[in-house]
Design a protein around this motif. Structure first.
Motif, PDB file in Angstrom:
ATOM      1  N   ALA A  87       0.820  -1.218   0.000  1.00 43.08           N
ATOM      2  CA  ALA A  87       0.000   0.000   0.000  1.00 43.08           C
ATOM      3  C   ALA A  87       0.852   1.265   0.000  1.00 43.08           C
ATOM      4  O   ALA A  87       1.708   1.457   0.854  1.00 43.08           O
ATOM      5  CB  ALA A  87      -0.920  -0.004   1.218  1.00 43.08           C
ATOM      6  N   ASN A  88       0.625   2.110  -0.992  1.00 44.01           N
ATOM      7  CA  ASN A  88       1.240   3.428  -1.066  1.00 44.01           C
ATOM      8  C   ASN A  88       0.475   4.193  -2.147  1.00 44.01           C
ATOM      9  O   ASN A  88       0.548   3.840  -3.326  1.00 44.01           O
ATOM     10  CB  ASN A  88       2.730   3.346  -1.408  1.00 44.01           C
ATOM     11  CG  ASN A  88       3.402   4.704  -1.452  1.00 44.01           C
ATOM     12  OD1 ASN A  88       3.183   5.494  -2.374  1.00 44.01           O
ATOM     13  ND2 ASN A  88       4.233   4.993  -0.462  1.00 44.01           N
ATOM     14  N   ALA A  89      -0.234   5.231  -1.740  1.00 47.20           N
ATOM     15  CA  ALA A  89      -1.127   5.926  -2.671  1.00 47.20           C
ATOM     16  C   ALA A  89      -0.395   6.465  -3.895  1.00 47.20           C
ATOM     17  O   ALA A  89      -0.873   6.331  -5.033  1.00 47.20           O
ATOM     18  CB  ALA A  89      -1.851   7.059  -1.940  1.00 47.20           C
ATOM     19  N   VAL A  90       0.765   7.065  -3.665  1.00 47.77           N
ATOM     20  CA  VAL A  90       1.523   7.637  -4.783  1.00 47.77           C
ATOM     21  C   VAL A  90       2.017   6.549  -5.728  1.00 47.77           C
ATOM     22  O   VAL A  90       1.830   6.617  -6.951  1.00 47.77           O
ATOM     23  CB  VAL A  90       2.708   8.476  -4.270  1.00 47.77           C
ATOM     24  CG1 VAL A  90       3.579   8.949  -5.439  1.00 47.77           C
ATOM     25  CG2 VAL A  90       2.206   9.666  -3.471  1.00 47.77           C
ATOM     26  N   MET A  91       2.652   5.510  -5.157  1.00 44.77           N
ATOM     27  CA  MET A  91       3.220   4.458  -5.995  1.00 44.77           C
ATOM     28  C   MET A  91       2.151   3.598  -6.664  1.00 44.77           C
ATOM     29  O   MET A  91       2.356   3.082  -7.767  1.00 44.77           O
ATOM     30  CB  MET A  91       4.175   3.588  -5.185  1.00 44.77           C
ATOM     31  CG  MET A  91       5.506   4.252  -4.895  1.00 44.77           C
ATOM     32  SD  MET A  91       6.342   4.836  -6.414  1.00 44.77           S
ATOM     33  CE  MET A  91       6.443   3.321  -7.364  1.00 44.77           C
ATOM     34  N   THR A  92       1.012   3.450  -6.030  1.00 43.38           N
ATOM     35  CA  THR A  92      -0.087   2.726  -6.674  1.00 43.38           C
ATOM     36  C   THR A  92      -0.527   3.460  -7.931  1.00 43.38           C
ATOM     37  O   THR A  92      -0.747   2.852  -8.987  1.00 43.38           O
ATOM     38  CB  THR A  92      -1.283   2.573  -5.711  1.00 43.38           C
ATOM     39  OG1 THR A  92      -0.879   1.778  -4.596  1.00 43.38           O
ATOM     40  CG2 THR A  92      -2.470   1.907  -6.399  1.00 43.38           C
ATOM     41  N   GLY A  93      -0.621   4.770  -7.830  1.00 40.40           N
ATOM     42  CA  GLY A  93      -0.988   5.581  -8.990  1.00 40.40           C
ATOM     43  C   GLY A  93       0.079   5.555 -10.066  1.00 40.40           C
ATOM     44  O   GLY A  93      -0.237   5.452 -11.263  1.00 40.40           O
ATOM     45  N   MET A  94       1.351   5.628  -9.660  1.00 39.65           N
ATOM     46  CA  MET A  94       2.454   5.648 -10.629  1.00 39.65           C
ATOM     47  C   MET A  94       2.578   4.313 -11.374  1.00 39.65           C
ATOM     48  O   MET A  94       2.915   4.281 -12.554  1.00 39.65           O
ATOM     49  CB  MET A  94       3.771   5.959  -9.925  1.00 39.65           C
ATOM     50  CG  MET A  94       3.850   7.354  -9.318  1.00 39.65           C
ATOM     51  SD  MET A  94       3.789   8.687 -10.560  1.00 39.65           S
ATOM     52  CE  MET A  94       5.365   8.473 -11.370  1.00 39.65           C
ATOM     53  N   SER A  95       2.312   3.219 -10.671  1.00 37.26           N
ATOM     54  CA  SER A  95       2.489   1.899 -11.284  1.00 37.26           C
ATOM     55  C   SER A  95       1.282   1.429 -12.078  1.00 37.26           C
ATOM     56  O   SER A  95       1.385   0.488 -12.875  1.00 37.26           O
ATOM     57  CB  SER A  95       2.814   0.868 -10.192  1.00 37.26           C
ATOM     58  OG  SER A  95       1.759   0.799  -9.249  1.00 37.26           O
ATOM     59  N   ALA A  96       0.135   2.081 -11.881  1.00 41.46           N
ATOM     60  CA  ALA A  96      -1.110   1.627 -12.501  1.00 41.46           C
ATOM     61  C   ALA A  96      -1.014   1.532 -14.023  1.00 41.46           C
ATOM     62  O   ALA A  96      -1.586   0.620 -14.627  1.00 41.46           O
ATOM     63  CB  ALA A  96      -2.254   2.550 -12.104  1.00 41.46           C
ATOM     64  N   ALA A  97      -0.306   2.465 -14.634  1.00 45.46           N
ATOM     65  CA  ALA A  97      -0.234   2.496 -16.096  1.00 45.46           C
ATOM     66  C   ALA A  97       0.937   1.690 -16.662  1.00 45.46           C
ATOM     67  O   ALA A  97       1.102   1.615 -17.888  1.00 45.46           O
ATOM     68  CB  ALA A  97      -0.128   3.946 -16.569  1.00 45.46           C
ATOM     69  N   LEU A  98       1.733   1.082 -15.795  1.00 45.88           N
ATOM     70  CA  LEU A  98       2.920   0.358 -16.264  1.00 45.88           C
ATOM     71  C   LEU A  98       2.576  -1.081 -16.618  1.00 45.88           C
ATOM     72  O   LEU A  98       1.912  -1.784 -15.852  1.00 45.88           O
ATOM     73  CB  LEU A  98       4.012   0.368 -15.191  1.00 45.88           C
ATOM     74  CG  LEU A  98       4.591   1.725 -14.791  1.00 45.88           C
ATOM     75  CD1 LEU A  98       5.599   1.541 -13.658  1.00 45.88           C
ATOM     76  CD2 LEU A  98       5.255   2.409 -15.983  1.00 45.88           C
ATOM     77  N   SER A  99       3.052  -1.533 -17.763  1.00 44.39           N
ATOM     78  CA  SER A  99       2.924  -2.939 -18.134  1.00 44.39           C
ATOM     79  C   SER A  99       4.071  -3.710 -17.493  1.00 44.39           C
ATOM     80  O   SER A  99       5.029  -3.122 -16.968  1.00 44.39           O
ATOM     81  CB  SER A  99       2.990  -3.091 -19.658  1.00 44.39           C
ATOM     82  OG  SER A  99       4.284  -2.727 -20.122  1.00 44.39           O
ATOM     83  N   ASP A 100       4.005  -5.023 -17.537  1.00 42.04           N
ATOM     84  CA  ASP A 100       5.105  -5.834 -17.016  1.00 42.04           C
ATOM     85  C   ASP A 100       6.400  -5.521 -17.755  1.00 42.04           C
ATOM     86  O   ASP A 100       7.484  -5.502 -17.163  1.00 42.04           O
ATOM     87  CB  ASP A 100       4.775  -7.325 -17.153  1.00 42.04           C
ATOM     88  CG  ASP A 100       3.724  -7.785 -16.159  1.00 42.04           C
ATOM     89  OD1 ASP A 100       3.446  -7.031 -15.187  1.00 42.04           O
ATOM     90  OD2 ASP A 100       3.174  -8.885 -16.335  1.00 42.04           O
ATOM     91  N   GLU A 101       6.287  -5.261 -19.062  1.00 44.07           N
ATOM     92  CA  GLU A 101       7.466  -4.924 -19.854  1.00 44.07           C
ATOM     93  C   GLU A 101       8.050  -3.590 -19.401  1.00 44.07           C
ATOM     94  O   GLU A 101       9.269  -3.449 -19.284  1.00 44.07           O
ATOM     95  CB  GLU A 101       7.102  -4.862 -21.336  1.00 44.07           C
ATOM     96  CG  GLU A 101       8.305  -4.589 -22.237  1.00 44.07           C
ATOM     97  CD  GLU A 101       7.929  -4.514 -23.710  1.00 44.07           C
ATOM     98  OE1 GLU A 101       8.846  -4.376 -24.535  1.00 44.07           O
ATOM     99  OE2 GLU A 101       6.723  -4.565 -24.016  1.00 44.07           O
TER     100      GLU A 101
END
Length: 212
Positions: A87-101
């Motif tokens: 859980a981390n609000a900022v990092m959850t938002g930052m990682s949401a658009a990232l694919s595994d690649e």
């Protein structure tokens, strides 16, 4: 005749075994694993630089240094931020658009960067921190940090993260989060941190900052 039969049998048994394929068949090829694209990784990391530094060496002690970290560990953390396991609000938002690649490219690019060394600040506590890091606390069954993260803090690729040179404030915050049940993505670390008091957390975090 018996001698000839014996020789032929021996030759047959000694012949190397080869898989049988018809003229139209070919051996199955292992699936190709795409190599990380460091150029794309650097480009994707640009959005992260404000907190983690242009080369992964965060200037603020509130944010972790990511340079030279094991890429497998970074990929795992990004995946767990995205899934909500960490859980981390900022990092959850930052990682949401990232694919595994994307995660793989970023992580391997960061692993290729050199980490800037850190240093311990509290001379009174650093000796305690060294004792905990190297020997644990036997009477409370607290394992030595060096057992998993290595005596130099280099960690073990794909298993345990690199700790050496990390900002003391960040390390202390993570140990406290594990202890208090805020960070829940490592049962092993929760078990260790649960037995540490504030002074011990501060001491070992400061020692780690100067470890190399």
């Amino acid at each position: 005749m018996k001698l000839l039969a014996t020789l032929l049998t021996a030759a047959f048994l000694a012949a190397p075994a080869f898989p049988a394929f018809s003229a139209s068949e070919k051996p199955a090829e292992a699936p190709k694993v795409a190599k990380p694209d460091l150029v794309k990784g650097e480009a994707s990391f640009a959005a992260c630089a404000a907190c983690h530094g242009a080369d992964g060496n965060a200037g603020s002690p509130a944010y972790p240094k990511l340079a030279q970290q094991h890429p497998e560990y970074l990929v795992k953390q990004l995946q767990e931020f995205k899934s909500g396991k960490r859980a981390n609000a900022v990092m959850t938002g930052m990682s949401a658009a990232l694919s595994d690649e994307d995660m793989k490219n970023i992580s391997y690019w960061l692993a290729s960067k050199k980490q800037k060394p850190g240093f311990a600040k509290d001379k009174e506590l650093v000796a305690l921190g060294e004792r905990i890091y190297r020997g644990g606390i036997a009477d409370r069954q607290i394992a030595a940090c060096a057992g998993c993260h290595s005596p130099t803090g280099a960690g073990i690729p794909s298993q345990y993260p690199r700790l050496s040179g990390q900002h003391a404030d960040y390390t202390a915050a993570q140990l406290t989060a594990f202890r208090d049940g805020v960070r829940k993505n490592s049962l092993q670390m929760t078990g260790v941190a649960a037995k540490l008091n504030d002074r011990e957390i501060k001491a070992v975090s400061d020692y780690i900052a100067g470890l190399h």
